[in-house]
Design a protein around this motif. Structure first.
Motif, PDB file in Angstrom:
ATOM      1  N   ALA A  42      42.038  -8.585  81.664  1.00  0.00           N
ATOM      2  CA  ALA A  42      42.001  -9.283  80.381  1.00  0.00           C
ATOM      3  C   ALA A  42      40.702  -9.073  79.614  1.00  0.00           C
ATOM      4  N   ASN A  43      39.580  -8.858  80.312  1.00  0.00           N
ATOM      5  CA  ASN A  43      38.302  -8.755  79.596  1.00  0.00           C
ATOM      6  C   ASN A  43      37.689  -7.347  79.600  1.00  0.00           C
ATOM      7  N   ILE A  44      38.382  -6.371  80.139  1.00  0.00           N
ATOM      8  CA  ILE A  44      37.806  -5.019  80.222  1.00  0.00           C
ATOM      9  C   ILE A  44      37.482  -4.441  78.847  1.00  0.00           C
ATOM     10  N   ALA A  45      38.297  -4.728  77.843  1.00  0.00           N
ATOM     11  CA  ALA A  45      38.014  -4.187  76.502  1.00  0.00           C
ATOM     12  C   ALA A  45      36.687  -4.732  75.977  1.00  0.00           C
ATOM     13  N   ARG A  46      36.448  -6.019  76.188  1.00  0.00           N
ATOM     14  CA  ARG A  46      35.182  -6.611  75.753  1.00  0.00           C
ATOM     15  C   ARG A  46      34.010  -5.966  76.490  1.00  0.00           C
ATOM     16  N   GLU A  47      34.186  -5.701  77.778  1.00  0.00           N
ATOM     17  CA  GLU A  47      33.123  -5.064  78.563  1.00  0.00           C
ATOM     18  C   GLU A  47      32.852  -3.641  78.068  1.00  0.00           C
ATOM     19  N   VAL A  48      33.915  -2.924  77.712  1.00  0.00           N
ATOM     20  CA  VAL A  48      33.756  -1.568  77.162  1.00  0.00           C
ATOM     21  C   VAL A  48      32.960  -1.627  75.869  1.00  0.00           C
ATOM     22  N   LEU A  49      33.302  -2.547  74.985  1.00  0.00           N
ATOM     23  CA  LEU A  49      32.589  -2.668  73.708  1.00  0.00           C
ATOM     24  C   LEU A  49      31.122  -3.049  73.910  1.00  0.00           C
ATOM     25  N   ALA A  50      30.839  -3.793  74.955  1.00  0.00           N
ATOM     26  CA  ALA A  50      29.456  -4.184  75.224  1.00  0.00           C
ATOM     27  C   ALA A  50      28.586  -2.984  75.590  1.00  0.00           C
ATOM     28  N   VAL A  51      29.162  -2.004  76.276  1.00  0.00           N
ATOM     29  CA  VAL A  51      28.370  -0.833  76.680  1.00  0.00           C
ATOM     30  C   VAL A  51      28.556   0.356  75.740  1.00  0.00           C
ATOM     31  N   ALA A  52      29.591   0.303  74.910  1.00  0.00           N
ATOM     32  CA  ALA A  52      29.869   1.413  73.978  1.00  0.00           C
ATOM     33  C   ALA A  52      30.181   0.852  72.590  1.00  0.00           C
ATOM     34  N   PRO A  53      29.161   0.337  71.903  1.00  0.00           N
ATOM     35  CA  PRO A  53      29.404  -0.251  70.587  1.00  0.00           C
ATOM     36  C   PRO A  53      29.971   0.745  69.576  1.00  0.00           C
ATOM     37  N   GLY A  54      29.758   2.020  69.805  1.00  0.00           N
ATOM     38  CA  GLY A  54      30.316   3.041  68.923  1.00  0.00           C
ATOM     39  C   GLY A  54      31.836   3.107  68.973  1.00  0.00           C
ATOM     40  N   PHE A  55      32.431   2.523  70.004  1.00  0.00           N
ATOM     41  CA  PHE A  55      33.885   2.497  70.143  1.00  0.00           C
ATOM     42  C   PHE A  55      34.520   1.416  69.267  1.00  0.00           C
ATOM     43  N   ARG A  56      33.724   0.561  68.648  1.00  0.00           N
ATOM     44  CA  ARG A  56      34.220  -0.579  67.876  1.00  0.00           C
ATOM     45  C   ARG A  56      35.203  -0.163  66.783  1.00  0.00           C
TER      46      ARG A  56
END
Length: 127
Positions: free
Chosen positions: A7-21
């Motif tokens: 459920a929270n993996i997308a948020r974790e990805v955005l935290a380390v890869a803000p360019g993916f926003r």
């Protein structure tokens, strides 16, 4: 550190890869929410683009590649959530074939658990 979940993996990805926003926001708009497996296909394409930019000398891209690799490696090795492990293997690793000539370089750059899972996939498939 909070455990990473499906459920929270997308948020974790955005935290380390803000360019993916931007890609994430487009995904949410197009799908009226987050479809994890589709999103991870998008993440794979983003990762490949960042890897290529890093090879071209982009430091910010190199940092995002390293952080994403670390996040996915840690998640694959520490999570007991089968749906989360399946997400990483089937929707991230299986899509790395799209890297074409950069596939081997990306494979080598992955952590040991990610690389082992990718090698298993390679042994199952004819690419």
């Amino acid at each position: 550190m909070k455990p990473i979940t499906y459920a929270n993996i997308a948020r974790e990805v955005l935290a380390v890869a803000p360019g993916f926003r931007m890609a994430f926001d487009e995904h949410v708009r197009d799908n009226s929410g987050v479809l994890q497996h589709v999103l991870f296909g998008d993440l794979t394409r983003y990762f490949i683009a960042q890897y290529r930019a890093a090879r071209g000398g982009e430091q910010a891209s190199a940092e995002e590649v390293a952080k994403l690799t670390s996040l996915l490696e840690r998640t694959l090795t520490q999570s007991r959530d089968e749906s989360l492990q399946t997400l990483i293997v089937t929707s991230f690793l299986e899509n790395l074939w799209q890297a074409a000539e950069d596939y081997e370089g990306i494979r080598i750059a992955l952590g040991p658990a990610l690389r082992a899972a990718l090698d298993k996939l390679d042994n199952l498939e004819v690419r």
